[in-house]
Structures are given as structure tokens and as C-alpha cells.
Design a protein around this motif. Structure first.
Motif, PDB file in Angstrom:
ATOM      1  N   GLY A 103     -11.055  -5.568   4.125  1.00  0.00           N
ATOM      2  CA  GLY A 103     -10.343  -4.428   5.604  1.00  0.00           C
ATOM      3  C   GLY A 103     -11.567  -4.159   6.609  1.00  0.00           C
ATOM      4  N   ILE A 104     -12.845  -3.648   5.768  1.00  0.00           N
ATOM      5  CA  ILE A 104     -13.698  -3.105   6.619  1.00  0.00           C
ATOM      6  C   ILE A 104     -14.756  -4.416   7.012  1.00  0.00           C
ATOM      7  CG2 ILE A 104     -16.072  -2.421   6.217  1.00  0.00           C
ATOM      8  CD1 ILE A 104     -15.000   0.125   4.582  1.00  0.00           C
ATOM      9  N   ALA A 105     -14.996  -5.374   5.927  1.00  0.00           N
ATOM     10  CA  ALA A 105     -15.328  -7.389   6.054  1.00  0.00           C
ATOM     11  C   ALA A 105     -15.131  -7.145   6.923  1.00  0.00           C
ATOM     12  CB  ALA A 105     -15.389  -7.582   5.008  1.00  0.00           C
ATOM     13  N   ILE A 106     -13.826  -7.802   6.979  1.00  0.00           N
ATOM     14  CA  ILE A 106     -12.961  -8.446   8.909  1.00  0.00           C
ATOM     15  C   ILE A 106     -13.252  -7.576   9.942  1.00  0.00           C
ATOM     16  CG2 ILE A 106     -10.899  -9.258   9.393  1.00  0.00           C
ATOM     17  CD1 ILE A 106     -10.256  -9.469   6.272  1.00  0.00           C
ATOM     18  N   SER A 107     -12.483  -6.609   9.717  1.00  0.00           N
ATOM     19  CA  SER A 107     -12.377  -5.386  10.992  1.00  0.00           C
ATOM     20  C   SER A 107     -14.700  -5.787  11.390  1.00  0.00           C
ATOM     21  CB  SER A 107     -12.720  -4.432  10.423  1.00  0.00           C
ATOM     22  OG  SER A 107     -11.493  -3.649   9.928  1.00  0.00           O
ATOM     23  N   GLY A 125      -7.932  -5.783  11.764  1.00  0.00           N
ATOM     24  CA  GLY A 125      -8.845  -5.742  10.191  1.00  0.00           C
ATOM     25  C   GLY A 125      -7.992  -5.315   8.960  1.00  0.00           C
ATOM     26  N   LEU A 126      -7.977  -4.555   9.820  1.00  0.00           N
ATOM     27  CA  LEU A 126      -7.650  -3.640   8.373  1.00  0.00           C
ATOM     28  C   LEU A 126      -5.864  -4.762   7.942  1.00  0.00           C
ATOM     29  CD1 LEU A 126      -7.783   0.066   8.821  1.00  0.00           C
ATOM     30  CD2 LEU A 126      -8.950  -1.627   6.848  1.00  0.00           C
ATOM     31  N   PRO A 127      -5.472  -4.807   8.868  1.00  0.00           N
ATOM     32  CA  PRO A 127      -3.911  -5.059   8.496  1.00  0.00           C
ATOM     33  C   PRO A 127      -3.866  -7.009   8.023  1.00  0.00           C
ATOM     34  CG  PRO A 127      -3.610  -4.627  10.506  1.00  0.00           C
ATOM     35  CD  PRO A 127      -4.943  -3.982   9.694  1.00  0.00           C
ATOM     36  N   LEU A 128      -5.265  -7.774   8.254  1.00  0.00           N
ATOM     37  CA  LEU A 128      -5.656  -8.794   7.622  1.00  0.00           C
ATOM     38  C   LEU A 128      -6.233  -8.805   6.334  1.00  0.00           C
ATOM     39  CD1 LEU A 128      -7.494 -10.199  10.994  1.00  0.00           C
ATOM     40  CD2 LEU A 128      -5.172 -10.961  10.361  1.00  0.00           C
ATOM     41  N   ALA A 129      -6.333  -7.655   5.311  1.00  0.00           N
ATOM     42  CA  ALA A 129      -6.758  -7.688   4.354  1.00  0.00           C
ATOM     43  C   ALA A 129      -5.358  -7.611   3.532  1.00  0.00           C
ATOM     44  CB  ALA A 129      -7.740  -6.480   4.421  1.00  0.00           C
ATOM     45  N   LEU A 130      -4.312  -7.682   4.122  1.00  0.00           N
ATOM     46  CA  LEU A 130      -2.839  -8.008   3.567  1.00  0.00           C
ATOM     47  C   LEU A 130      -2.419  -9.517   3.350  1.00  0.00           C
ATOM     48  CD1 LEU A 130      -0.986  -5.139   4.427  1.00  0.00           C
ATOM     49  CD2 LEU A 130      -2.894  -4.934   2.604  1.00  0.00           C
ATOM     50  N   SER A 131      -2.177  -9.672   2.310  1.00  0.00           N
ATOM     51  CA  SER A 131      -1.875 -11.277   1.486  1.00  0.00           C
ATOM     52  C   SER A 131      -0.637 -11.388   1.985  1.00  0.00           C
ATOM     53  CB  SER A 131      -2.438 -11.784   0.094  1.00  0.00           C
ATOM     54  OG  SER A 131      -4.084 -11.249   0.438  1.00  0.00           O
TER      55      SER A 131
END
Length: 588
Positions: A103-107, A125-131
């Protein structure tokens, strides 16, 4: 009076949506791309920005979001305390680190390269951490890896991701720029509300819901069981909504408080069809709401961000898995498998839009990024197969499954089923016990046996109980309840499981012989033979003569059965029953 035109429009829209969903899902399943993508594409095609056959997606979103609510209820049902404790390191270690670091990396990537503000970047970014649980679990099941150590770790991460939607919703609400949100109660009041609601739901589950389901089970009314299950989900979600909290949290807690009850498998089987339909409608609605014009204006941005998402998640999960002592091939497989965005991203993007953190066009762009990333997963798994899979040596000792799934399902826990189940358990064979007799379930619980409530002749209940991974399904039900049609259906649905059946009498045995059951046992045969042997011994007959009499009876009984099965008539070979067994000197 109701508007006939509105009713006609609703029926027409339903016909178009369901038809498009059915067609695209079948196509995408055939292409091994998953049902979720099929629904999203179907919604986009029939929506207002392409064919324009159906509109007003916003009005349907409220009903469609019940699919997410029911999904979280079923996730809660999976979380019985024993399983949580056994998987605690992977769930709260591997899962937590994955969500936080990804989440942090994508954000950071979104903030630096897409020039979003920090709150907006976090909201994206945090939602994109979810698969995608809806995509990954079927892939694991079809590959036969769900009950392996690798599958357990993937499931643990997905499980934590599903749990993390609650704190992520809270984080988005805390960053909200919506005056309606900022004018609400302070955060510490919401915390108190949340704790009080959870405690209240747990108490209601123990003192209200369990007695309610017990009463319904005693009545034998399956329709009322479905009604009560839906009431439980909607009532808990409505309570949370009334307190200004997440409805998903209410449904999740409702599932958790029933996870260790005897009714878990029956509830899963009853709620699953509604969850599937409403979740499909949710993805159809999301597809209709995608702003295709905004996506068409920035196709390179969508493709680049999708590639960045996949690469970042694959790398981060790969490194985390190595830190948790997975071999590099398994770590790579885990990273690729979970590299896509997930269905909860659409939910959280909608929350972020309502909180004025992102614009609707941004939600559409990143929704398209999730969709594209999901489409790539099957192809990436195929492309990296040779790299991920290590050839097995003939002398290599392979690690076996370590799931809580049972090797055997025992359907019916009466006098017969108790003996079968207890002997299997004494041999340390994992067993799941299923029965519909509430009184028997309660009595078994007093003696430490965990028996689940459910109709074990239903395929959906067997599937929820783990029949797809079981090696044995043993039907130990009283009476003549098992028909050839049931056996054929069970064998077709679960071809890898050996089926054993308790037959009520000779007539039932003749009816089931020649079917897919590997073994059919007459329920009273062995006990009757035992009594006859003891009676002969009491009369002074020698043991050799007793053995001879038993052998002769079994041979004639077997021959009689063969003739009856071939003739299809229980009256056949009646003369064999009249023959007497010669004893001792009479045989000389």
C-alpha cells in the motif's frame, strides 16, 4: 398506482443485464479470465457509454453493494477460532506486512509519478494493495493447490486483505473532505460505537441467533433457514449503518459470531447463491459506471500504471515471502498470483469519491487499472510456469497438505455414524461430521464432538464442508434416504472422493449396487451375524461349525444379491433363503 412503464423498464433492464452477464462470464470462463472480468466488461458494453442499453447505474449500486456485504459475511463464517489460531502467523504476519508495504509503495508511486496529493494517493494506493479473492481462489481450486502449504499462505494473505477493508474504510473516512463526514461525531466516539456494536452483535449471536437457528433446525424448514440467514446479515449491517459505521463490518462480525456454530456449512450454502448473484450485479454496475471516455483519453497512463502495479506487488510479495522462508520459486508464484488489484478496490474508490478525496474520473481510471491487472494474471501464471515449477525428483519427499479440511465427511451422526466417525478420529483422520438432528448435535457437543448442521445430501452443503478436497464421503444416514440419483450427482460433483453408503435393507442395497458408490453396507448385517454366532455358541455348536455356517450363509447371500441385481427384482432367488445349513453329523 404503480407505473406499468417503470415495471416494464425494470424487467427489460434485468433481462439485458443478466443476459449480458451470463454471456460474457461464460466466454471469460472459457478463456480462463474469471467471472469478475466478465461481469465488468458486460456492464461496460451494455452501459450508457457504449451500447446504452441500460442506464442509471447509481440507483442499482445500493442493492448491488449487498453482494459485498454478503461476501464479508461468508468471510466471517470461515474464521472459526481454531483456524485463525493455526494460521495466525501467516494471516497477521505475512498478510499485514504485505498490505502495509504494498500500500505504501503503490501510494508513493502514484504521488510521485501521477502527481496526486498524499491523501488522494493513499486513497488510491492502499486499495490497490488488495488482490482479487474472487479471481485467485478459483484459480487455486482448479489447480488443486488450495489445501497445500502454498495455497494456505495465499489464502492467509487474501484473508487479511478481506479483513483490512474495515480499517481502510476508517482511514478514508478519517481523511474525508466531505462536510457531511467532517460534521459527524469525533473519532473517539466512533471507536466507542464500534466496540459497543461488536460486543452487542456477539451477545446477540450467542443468546439470540443460536437459539433461533436451533429452533428453525428442529422445525426442518429450510426456507426459514435461508430467511433467517439473510435477516442476520441485513440486521447486523443496518445496525452499523444506523451508528454511522461500516455495514461491511456488521456483516463480517455476524459471520464471525456464527463461524464456530453447528450451522456454519448450512448458512454458507444458503447464502452463497444470493452472494453470487448480488456480487455479479455489483460488478455489472461498476462496469456501467466506468468512464470509458476518460480512459480512452489516457490509455498509456492506464497501461503504465497497471504494469507498475503488477511489478510492484510481485516484487514486494516475492521479497516478503523469501523473508518468511519460502523457496524462491514458491515466492515468485505467490507474487505473480497476487499481483492484480481486487474487487474491494472498487468499493474503496467509491468511498474515496464520496469523501471528496478523488474525482470520479480518477476512480474510473484506477478502476480500469484494476480491471487490466486482473486480466493479466492468468497469462502471467502461464508465462512463468516453467520458471516457477521445480521438477520433482523421484526420491524427493513432498510436503503434504496442512489445511483444516477433512479427509473424510461423515453424513449422519446417529448410532451408525458415531461408530464410523469415532474410529476414524481415533486413527487421527481429519473428519467433518454433518447431521440435521439438532438434539443429536447438542448431545454430541456435550461429549466434545463437533457436528455441523446441514443436509448432507445437498451438493452445495457438501461443497461448503470441503467435499471437493475430501478423500472419502460416508453416508451413514438412517432410513432409505440415499437414492441412485443422489449418488450419481455426488460422484459427478466430487469424482476424486470414494463414496461409502449405509443401506437400510436388502432392497436399498440392490437399488444402489452398480452405482458409483465404492462400498454399500447393510446397516444390520454384521450385528445380526454376530448375534447368530453368539447364539450358536450358547447352544454348544463348535467354533469350526459356526465359521462354516457363517461362510455358507455369506456365500448364498452374495449369490442371491447377484441374481436380484441382475434381475432387478427383490423377489428373485427366493429359494436360496429356504435352504438349510447342514450341521455336524448331518453332513456326513
Amino acid at each position: 398506482m404503480s407505473d406499468p412503464g417503470a415495471a416494464t423498464s425494470l424487467l427489460r433492464d434485468g433481462f439485458i443485464l443478466l443476459g449480458a452477464g451470463l454471456g460474457f462470464v461464460l466466454l471469460f470462463r472459457r478463456l480462463r479470465l474469471g467471472a469478475t472480468l466478465g461481469f465488468l466488461v458486460a456492464g461496460a458494453v451494455v452501459g450508457p457509454q457504449m451500447l446504452g442499453l441500460v442506464g442509471d447505474a447509481e440507483s442499482r449500486l445500493g442493492i448491488a453493494e449487498l453482494g459485498i456485504t454478503l461476501l464479508l459475511f461468508i468471510v466471517g463464517l470461515e474464521l472459526n477460532p481454531a483456524r485463525l489460531w493455526r494460521m495466525k502467523q501467516d494471516i497477521f504476519g505475512l498478510g499485514l506486512i504485505q498490505v502495509a508495504v504494498c500500500g505504501i509503495a503503490i501510494s508513493a508511486i502514484i504521488a510521485i509519478f501521477a502527481h496526486f496529493s498524499i491523501p488522494a494517493a493513499l486513497a488510491l494506493g492502499l486499495p490497490l494493495a488488495l488482490s482479487s479473492t474472487a479471481q485467485v481462489l478459483p484459480m487455486l481450486q482448479s489447480a488443486g493447490r488450495l489445501r497445500t502449504p502454498f495455497g494456505e499462505r495465499a489464502f492467509s494473505i487474501l484473508l487479511f486483505q478481506d479483513l483490512s477493508i474495515i480499517p481502510l474504510i476508517t482511514i478514508i473516512a478519517a481523511m474525508s473532505r466531505n462536510p457531511a463526514d467532517t460534521g459527524g461525531p469525533p473519532g473517539w466516539v466512533l471507536v466507542i460505537y464500534t466496540i459497543a456494536a461488536i460486543v452487542g452483535l456477539i451477545a446477540a449471536g450467542r443468546f439470540v441467533l443460536r437459539p433461533l437457528f436451533r429452533g428453525i433446525g428442529n422445525l426442518g424448514e429450510r426456507e426459514m433457514f435461508v430467511f433467517a440467514a439473510l435477516f442476520t446479515v441485513i440486521a447486523s449491517a443496518a445496525l452499523m449503518e444506523a451508528l454511522g459505521l461500516s455495514t461491511a463490518l456488521g456483516a463480517f462480525v455476524a459471520g464471525v459470531m456464527l463461524a464456530d456454530s453447528p450451522y456454519r456449512h448450512e448458512l454458507e450454502a444458503d447464502v452463497e447463491p444470493f452472494r453470487s448473484i448480488l456480487l455479479g450485479l455489483f460488478f455489472l454496475t461498476i462496469g456501467m459506471m466506468l468512464n470509458l471516455h476518460a480512459i480512452a483519453e489516457r490509455p498509456l497512463f492506464v497501461a503504465a500504471m497497471a504494469a507498475a502495479l503488477i511489478a510492484t506487488k510481485t516484487l514486494v510479495i516475492f521479497l516478503i515471502a523469501l523473508a518468511f522462508r519460502m523457496n524462491w520459486r514458491g515466492a515468485l508464484a505467490l507474487g505473480v498470483l497476487l499481483s492484480q488489484g481486487g474487487e474491494f478496490g472498487f468499493v474503496l474508490f467509491a468511498q474515496a469519491t464520496n469523501a471528496y478525496l478523488i474525482a470520479p474520473d480518477a476512480a474510473s481510471l484506477f478502476g480500469a487499472i484494476i480491471t487490466l491487472s486482473m486480466a493479466t494474471t492468468p497469462f502471467l501464471m502461464m508465462a512463468t510456469r516453467r520458471l516457477r515449477e521445480q521438477p520433482a525428483r523421484a526420491d524427493e519427499e513432498r510436503e503434504g497438505p496442512s489445511a483444516d479440511g477433512a479427509n473424510a465427511l461423515v453424513v449422519g451422526y446417529g448410532r451408525f455414524g458415531q461408530t464410523v466417525g469415532q474410529i476414524l478420529l481415533a486413527s487421527e483422520i481429519p473428519v467433518t461430521l454433518i447431521d440435521t438432528d439438532i438434539e443429536m448435535i447438542d448431545v454430541a457437543a456435550e461429549f466434545g464432538a463437533k457436528v455441523y448442521y446441514g443436509d448432507g445430501t445437498r451438493l452445495d452443503v457438501l461443497r461448503q464442508a470441503g467435499a471437493a478436497d475430501a478423500e472419502l464421503i460416508l453416508f451413514c444416514i438412517d432410513g432409505d434416504q440415499i437414492s441412485p440419483d443422489i449418488m450419481e450427482g455426488v460422484h459427478k460433483a466430487f469424482p476424486d472422493a470414494a463414496i461409502y453408503v449405509r443401506a437400510y435393507d436388502r432392497r436399498a442395497l440392490v437399488k444402489l449396487k452398480g452405482g458409483p458408490a465404492k462400498l454399500v453396507v447393510r446397516e444390520v448385517l454384521e450385528s445380526a451375524v454376530t448375534m447368530a454366532r453368539r447364539a450358536l455358541g450358547e447352544l454348544g455348536v463348535a467354533n469350526e461349525e459356526i465359521d462354516r455356517a457363517e461362510a455358507m450363509y455369506r456365500a448364498r447371500d452374495k449369490e442371491r444379491l447377484r441374481i436380484q441385481i441382475e434381475a432387478g427384482d427383490i423377489r428373485a432367488a427366493r429359494t436360496l433363503t429356504a435352504q438349510q445349513v447342514p450341521w455336524g453329523s448331518n453332513d456326513k
